[in-house]
Design a protein around this motif. Structure first.
Motif, PDB file in Angstrom:
ATOM      1  N   ASP A 116     -39.375 -33.512 -37.370  1.00  0.00           N
ATOM      2  CA  ASP A 116     -38.796 -33.780 -36.275  1.00  0.00           C
ATOM      3  C   ASP A 116     -38.305 -32.845 -35.394  1.00  0.00           C
ATOM      4  O   ASP A 116     -38.260 -32.988 -34.025  1.00  0.00           O
ATOM      5  N   LEU A 117     -38.117 -31.352 -35.737  1.00  0.00           N
ATOM      6  CA  LEU A 117     -37.754 -30.701 -34.826  1.00  0.00           C
ATOM      7  C   LEU A 117     -38.967 -30.257 -33.832  1.00  0.00           C
ATOM      8  O   LEU A 117     -38.485 -30.048 -32.506  1.00  0.00           O
ATOM      9  N   VAL A 118     -40.194 -30.028 -34.396  1.00  0.00           N
ATOM     10  CA  VAL A 118     -41.165 -29.798 -33.610  1.00  0.00           C
ATOM     11  C   VAL A 118     -41.553 -30.867 -32.639  1.00  0.00           C
ATOM     12  O   VAL A 118     -41.717 -30.568 -31.372  1.00  0.00           O
ATOM     13  N   ARG A 119     -41.558 -31.909 -33.193  1.00  0.00           N
ATOM     14  CA  ARG A 119     -41.675 -33.249 -32.191  1.00  0.00           C
ATOM     15  C   ARG A 119     -40.773 -33.159 -31.061  1.00  0.00           C
ATOM     16  O   ARG A 119     -40.990 -33.485 -30.043  1.00  0.00           O
ATOM     17  N   LEU A 120     -39.367 -32.856 -31.288  1.00  0.00           N
ATOM     18  CA  LEU A 120     -38.332 -32.867 -30.251  1.00  0.00           C
ATOM     19  C   LEU A 120     -38.452 -31.862 -29.382  1.00  0.00           C
ATOM     20  O   LEU A 120     -38.688 -32.157 -28.026  1.00  0.00           O
ATOM     21  N   VAL A 121     -39.029 -30.755 -29.764  1.00  0.00           N
ATOM     22  CA  VAL A 121     -39.233 -29.443 -28.786  1.00  0.00           C
ATOM     23  C   VAL A 121     -40.426 -29.841 -27.948  1.00  0.00           C
ATOM     24  O   VAL A 121     -40.458 -29.663 -26.613  1.00  0.00           O
ATOM     25  N   ALA A 122     -41.523 -30.587 -28.460  1.00  0.00           N
ATOM     26  CA  ALA A 122     -42.687 -30.864 -27.646  1.00  0.00           C
ATOM     27  C   ALA A 122     -42.482 -32.070 -26.661  1.00  0.00           C
ATOM     28  O   ALA A 122     -42.793 -31.879 -25.733  1.00  0.00           O
ATOM     29  N   ALA A 123     -41.565 -32.909 -27.125  1.00  0.00           N
ATOM     30  CA  ALA A 123     -41.110 -33.887 -26.137  1.00  0.00           C
ATOM     31  C   ALA A 123     -40.478 -33.721 -25.127  1.00  0.00           C
ATOM     32  O   ALA A 123     -40.517 -34.091 -23.884  1.00  0.00           O
ATOM     33  N   LEU A 124     -39.717 -32.509 -25.100  1.00  0.00           N
ATOM     34  CA  LEU A 124     -38.660 -32.035 -24.106  1.00  0.00           C
ATOM     35  C   LEU A 124     -39.336 -30.776 -23.413  1.00  0.00           C
ATOM     36  O   LEU A 124     -38.686 -30.381 -22.380  1.00  0.00           O
ATOM     37  N   ALA A 125     -40.777 -30.302 -23.804  1.00  0.00           N
ATOM     38  CA  ALA A 125     -41.236 -29.334 -23.197  1.00  0.00           C
ATOM     39  C   ALA A 125     -41.181 -29.276 -21.675  1.00  0.00           C
ATOM     40  O   ALA A 125     -40.917 -28.257 -20.833  1.00  0.00           O
ATOM     41  N   GLU A 126     -41.756 -30.388 -21.199  1.00  0.00           N
ATOM     42  CA  GLU A 126     -41.806 -30.690 -19.626  1.00  0.00           C
ATOM     43  C   GLU A 126     -40.519 -31.612 -18.904  1.00  0.00           C
ATOM     44  O   GLU A 126     -40.802 -31.832 -18.038  1.00  0.00           O
ATOM     45  N   ASP A 127     -39.653 -31.960 -19.931  1.00  0.00           N
ATOM     46  CA  ASP A 127     -38.740 -32.779 -19.331  1.00  0.00           C
ATOM     47  C   ASP A 127     -37.498 -32.143 -18.540  1.00  0.00           C
ATOM     48  O   ASP A 127     -37.177 -31.275 -19.004  1.00  0.00           O
ATOM     49  N   PRO A 128     -37.482 -32.407 -17.325  1.00  0.00           N
ATOM     50  CA  PRO A 128     -36.456 -31.512 -16.570  1.00  0.00           C
ATOM     51  C   PRO A 128     -34.778 -32.037 -16.912  1.00  0.00           C
ATOM     52  O   PRO A 128     -34.043 -31.251 -16.513  1.00  0.00           O
ATOM     53  N   VAL A 129     -34.740 -32.846 -17.744  1.00  0.00           N
ATOM     54  CA  VAL A 129     -33.276 -33.217 -18.409  1.00  0.00           C
ATOM     55  C   VAL A 129     -33.251 -32.658 -19.641  1.00  0.00           C
ATOM     56  O   VAL A 129     -32.556 -31.996 -19.890  1.00  0.00           O
ATOM     57  N   GLY A 130     -33.881 -33.418 -20.638  1.00  0.00           N
ATOM     58  CA  GLY A 130     -33.601 -33.144 -21.919  1.00  0.00           C
ATOM     59  C   GLY A 130     -33.657 -34.375 -22.708  1.00  0.00           C
ATOM     60  O   GLY A 130     -33.641 -35.564 -22.051  1.00  0.00           O
ATOM     61  N   GLY A 131     -33.148 -34.184 -23.936  1.00  0.00           N
ATOM     62  CA  GLY A 131     -32.809 -35.492 -24.905  1.00  0.00           C
ATOM     63  C   GLY A 131     -32.268 -35.336 -26.171  1.00  0.00           C
ATOM     64  O   GLY A 131     -32.129 -33.835 -26.418  1.00  0.00           O
ATOM     65  N   LEU A 132     -32.673 -36.017 -27.026  1.00  0.00           N
ATOM     66  CA  LEU A 132     -32.304 -35.952 -28.484  1.00  0.00           C
ATOM     67  C   LEU A 132     -32.796 -36.795 -29.601  1.00  0.00           C
ATOM     68  O   LEU A 132     -33.294 -37.771 -29.118  1.00  0.00           O
ATOM     69  N   LEU A 133     -32.654 -36.376 -30.729  1.00  0.00           N
ATOM     70  CA  LEU A 133     -33.213 -37.034 -31.820  1.00  0.00           C
ATOM     71  C   LEU A 133     -32.268 -38.301 -32.071  1.00  0.00           C
ATOM     72  O   LEU A 133     -30.964 -38.063 -32.019  1.00  0.00           O
ATOM     73  N   ALA A 134     -32.787 -39.362 -32.522  1.00  0.00           N
ATOM     74  CA  ALA A 134     -32.022 -40.517 -32.286  1.00  0.00           C
ATOM     75  C   ALA A 134     -32.602 -41.614 -33.416  1.00  0.00           C
ATOM     76  O   ALA A 134     -33.797 -41.305 -33.486  1.00  0.00           O
ATOM     77  N   ALA A 135     -32.103 -42.299 -33.834  1.00  0.00           N
ATOM     78  CA  ALA A 135     -32.568 -43.653 -34.913  1.00  0.00           C
ATOM     79  C   ALA A 135     -32.143 -44.873 -34.422  1.00  0.00           C
ATOM     80  O   ALA A 135     -30.806 -44.984 -34.145  1.00  0.00           O
ATOM     81  N   PRO A 136     -33.103 -45.938 -34.236  1.00  0.00           N
ATOM     82  CA  PRO A 136     -32.503 -47.156 -33.843  1.00  0.00           C
ATOM     83  C   PRO A 136     -31.653 -47.873 -34.710  1.00  0.00           C
ATOM     84  O   PRO A 136     -31.889 -47.577 -36.130  1.00  0.00           O
ATOM     85  N   VAL A 137     -30.607 -48.501 -34.428  1.00  0.00           N
ATOM     86  CA  VAL A 137     -29.735 -49.182 -35.481  1.00  0.00           C
ATOM     87  C   VAL A 137     -30.228 -49.962 -36.169  1.00  0.00           C
ATOM     88  O   VAL A 137     -31.001 -51.243 -35.428  1.00  0.00           O
TER      89      VAL A 137
END
Length: 250
Positions: A116-137
């Motif tokens: 999850d940590l590696v996927r998060l960093v990869a997902a945000l690598a080119e994102d100008p804002v950012g984001g978070l790990l989250a789980a659907p309710v």
């Protein structure tokens, strides 16, 4: 985007809901303090990151030998999580660029996986804002009526549980936190501050076993989760994690 990555770990809380004789980050989890477990997991995924650890100035439990990162610093923790994060951003400001990515992770979430940590960093690598790990309710959601009874059943469509880490560009996060506080916005996490300045953080689906230790029963559950994760690693079904039995447990 800058390739530089910072980790901020607020660890100044008192954890009074645990009813323990010390803050929850120093309670034993599989023979090691929770704080040490969390740092081990972050290091297993992101070993070259720069760490800023937020600690109570009067902390008498912390042991620097628990920090596996070569590049790390300590910042004074505040009364609230947001105060600690602001102090951490101030501590790294001389070395951080506005577009550096800053991941903020709860010290009480030692079960976050390397994947999850590696996927998060990869997902945000080119994102100008950012984001978070989250789980659907997944559960049916109830809203109370103010008297301890059900007032309504809410649709869970589109609802997510916010997890950590939460990662944002240094300049945006620092501005968002200061602006939110100056406007009296209740900052429950970093994403809420970024939302308050008109940005939309990216949701990155994370595992549900990224639990937060808050109540006494959570500690035993976290130990079971770490054991199960390690069994999965040994069975070859997952990316290696930091060992729950403690590779550095001596």
């Amino acid at each position: 985007m800058s390739a530089r990555l910072w980790l901020v770990v607020p660890a100044a809380g008192q954890g009074r809901r645990m009813g323990a004789d010390r803050p929850k980050q120093y309670l034993p989890l599989g023979g090691r303090p929770v704080l040490a477990r969390t740092l081990e997991r972050l290091f297993a995924a992101l070993p070259t990151s720069r760490l800023c650890l937020c600690l109570d100035p009067e902390d008498s439990y912390f042991d620097s030998s628990w920090v596996p990162f070569a590049d790390w610093r300590r910042a004074p923790g505040g009364g609230e999580r947001v105060d600690s994060v602001i102090a951490a951003l101030a501590a790294i400001a001389p070395d951080a660029a506005d577009d550096d990515l800053v991941l903020v992770h709860d010290v009480a979430r030692p079960c976050v996986t390397v994947d999850d940590l590696v996927r998060l960093v990869a997902a945000l690598a080119e994102d100008p804002v950012g984001g978070l790990l989250a789980a659907p309710v997944a559960d049916t959601m109830k809203r109370d009526d103010g008297t301890g009874r059900v007032g309504a059943t809410e649709s869970r469509e589109g609802l997510w549980h916010a997890l950590t880490p939460q990662g944002f560009r240094f300049g945006l996060l620092r501005r968002a936190l200061h602006e939110a506080l100056s406007r009296g916005v209740r900052v429950t996490d970093e994403a809420s501050a970024v939302e308050a300045v008109g940005q939309s953080p990216r949701l990155v689906a994370g595992r549900r076993d990224n639990l937060k230790i808050t109540h006494p029963e959570d500690l035993a559950l976290a130990e079971l989760v770490l054991f199960a994760q390690q069994q999965a690693v040994q069975a070859g079904s997952s990316t290696p994690e930091a060992s729950p039995t403690g590779a550095n447990s001596t």
